[in-house]
Design a protein around this motif. Structure first.
Motif, PDB file in Angstrom:
ATOM      1  N   ASP A  88       9.594  -4.268  -2.964  1.00 41.16           N
ATOM      2  CA  ASP A  88       9.773  -2.859  -3.329  1.00 41.16           C
ATOM      3  C   ASP A  88       8.614  -2.318  -4.182  1.00 41.16           C
ATOM      4  OD1 ASP A  88      12.286  -2.708  -2.042  1.00 41.16           O
ATOM      5  OD2 ASP A  88      13.260  -3.623  -3.787  1.00 41.16           O
ATOM      6  N   SER A  89       7.652  -3.166  -4.519  1.00 41.36           N
ATOM      7  CA  SER A  89       6.540  -2.737  -5.373  1.00 41.36           C
ATOM      8  C   SER A  89       5.676  -1.697  -4.667  1.00 41.36           C
ATOM      9  CB  SER A  89       5.672  -3.936  -5.758  1.00 41.36           C
ATOM     10  OG  SER A  89       6.390  -4.862  -6.546  1.00 41.36           O
ATOM     11  N   THR A  90       5.271  -0.670  -5.406  1.00 41.39           N
ATOM     12  CA  THR A  90       4.381   0.359  -4.878  1.00 41.39           C
ATOM     13  C   THR A  90       3.288   0.655  -5.908  1.00 41.39           C
ATOM     14  OG1 THR A  90       5.753   2.161  -5.749  1.00 41.39           O
ATOM     15  CG2 THR A  90       6.194   1.443  -3.487  1.00 41.39           C
ATOM     16  N   ILE A  91       2.142   1.144  -5.428  1.00 41.01           N
ATOM     17  CA  ILE A  91       1.036   1.514  -6.302  1.00 41.01           C
ATOM     18  C   ILE A  91       0.404   2.798  -5.788  1.00 41.01           C
ATOM     19  CG2 ILE A  91       0.470  -0.842  -7.046  1.00 41.01           C
ATOM     20  CD1 ILE A  91      -1.734  -0.880  -4.931  1.00 41.01           C
ATOM     21  N   THR A  92      -0.481   3.380  -6.585  1.00 35.74           N
ATOM     22  CA  THR A  92      -1.249   4.549  -6.144  1.00 35.74           C
ATOM     23  C   THR A  92      -2.591   4.077  -5.583  1.00 35.74           C
ATOM     24  OG1 THR A  92      -2.362   4.848  -8.269  1.00 35.74           O
ATOM     25  CG2 THR A  92      -0.208   5.927  -7.979  1.00 35.74           C
ATOM     26  N   LYS A  93      -3.307   4.960  -4.919  1.00 37.49           N
ATOM     27  CA  LYS A  93      -4.614   4.604  -4.374  1.00 37.49           C
ATOM     28  C   LYS A  93      -5.584   4.248  -5.494  1.00 37.49           C
ATOM     29  CE  LYS A  93      -7.774   5.916  -0.685  1.00 37.49           C
ATOM     30  NZ  LYS A  93      -8.023   6.885   0.416  1.00 37.49           N
ATOM     31  N   GLU A  94      -5.502   4.983  -6.603  1.00 33.06           N
ATOM     32  CA  GLU A  94      -6.359   4.693  -7.748  1.00 33.06           C
ATOM     33  C   GLU A  94      -6.073   3.295  -8.290  1.00 33.06           C
ATOM     34  OE1 GLU A  94      -6.623   6.343 -12.251  1.00 33.06           O
ATOM     35  OE2 GLU A  94      -7.028   7.830 -10.699  1.00 33.06           O
ATOM     36  N   GLN A  95      -4.800   2.923  -8.360  1.00 37.60           N
ATOM     37  CA  GLN A  95      -4.430   1.579  -8.823  1.00 37.60           C
ATOM     38  C   GLN A  95      -4.971   0.516  -7.872  1.00 37.60           C
ATOM     39  OE1 GLN A  95      -0.116   2.442  -9.171  1.00 37.60           O
ATOM     40  NE2 GLN A  95      -0.244   1.515 -11.216  1.00 37.60           N
TER      41      GLN A  95
END
Length: 242
Positions: A88-95
């Motif tokens: 379920d982990s998500t990140i942003t493009k910057e991350q």
């Protein structure tokens, strides 16, 4: 793989990417010191499911069995921002760019520490053409320190030490390429080879090209079966090397 009484353990320093300091490829280059060509032509092409597009939701990269939880540009590991990495982990493009920079930096530090343990000083490493440094680090990024540098199939560390002591960067490039030239990693191996040639002298580049011509042709032929577009791209990229 075992530690014995009297052994010396070299624990690499941990360098942390400052949050918010990495937002694009140029920032990664500045913060890690690896070549832009390597990031663009190897990591961003080979690590995510869709080239140049980070995976913003975790998924299982099925290299074997169930696979390994992966996110961003090929990031794997148990934790993400000190939290367990889950499906379920998500990140942003910057991350994703920030995580990639940290992964590169970690593997660079591990690689240099390992080479120093085996008689290749950082001073020797710093003499290597930048693009070749990058793909040596990629061995650790892609295969890990032990599988990348030492196993039953090769003795890469000693060979690299010999190449560097002789200032033979052409052979160092060829030997680095052979490490992951196995089924499933052939395409990455070819593009890593091409990336490593960027900063070589014209003479060394010709030595590598002559040595690898038949190898590239073999990989192109294999790719044509299931990925004709990738086969064409590899052949064109190779043909454009002067």
């Amino acid at each position: 793989g075992y530690i014995h009484a009297g052994d010396k353990i070299n624990i690499p320093a941990r360098y942390k990417i400052k949050p918010g300091s990495v937002k694009n490829i140029d920032d990664i280059v500045k913060s890690t010191g690896v070549s832009k060509e390597y990031i663009e032509d190897v990591l961003l092409q080979m690590e995510p499911k869709v080239p140049n597009e980070p995976d913003l939701k975790a998924y299982y990269d099925k290299v074997n069995g169930k696979g390994v939880l992966t996110i961003g540009f090929g990031h794997t590991g148990r934790y993400l921002d000190n939290k367990p990495l889950t499906e379920d982990s998500t990140i942003t493009k910057e991350q994703a760019y920030e995580i990639l920079a940290q992964d590169i930096l970690d593997n660079k530090v591990r690689t240099i520490a390992y080479l120093e343990q085996n008689g290749i000083s950082k001073k020797d490493f710093d003499k290597i053409p930048e693009s070749l440094q990058s793909v040596i680090i990629d061995v650790a990024f892609n295969k890990g320190i032990y599988d990348g540098f030492e196993n039953d199939h090769h003795n890469y560390t000693n060979q690299l030490k010999k190449d560097l002591s002789e200032g033979n960067y052409a052979m160092a490039t060829i030997h680095t390429n052979r490490i992951s030239n196995v089924v499933g990693l052939e395409k990455r191996s070819m593009f890593r080879l091409i990336s490593a040639m960027n900063d070589l002298s014209d003479k060394d580049r010709k030595v590598v090209k002559d040595s690898a011509d038949s190898e590239v042709a073999r990989v192109v032929k294999r790719l044509q079966i299931k990925s004709p577009g990738e086969a064409k791209k590899l052949q064109e990229t190779w043909n454009n090397i002067k």
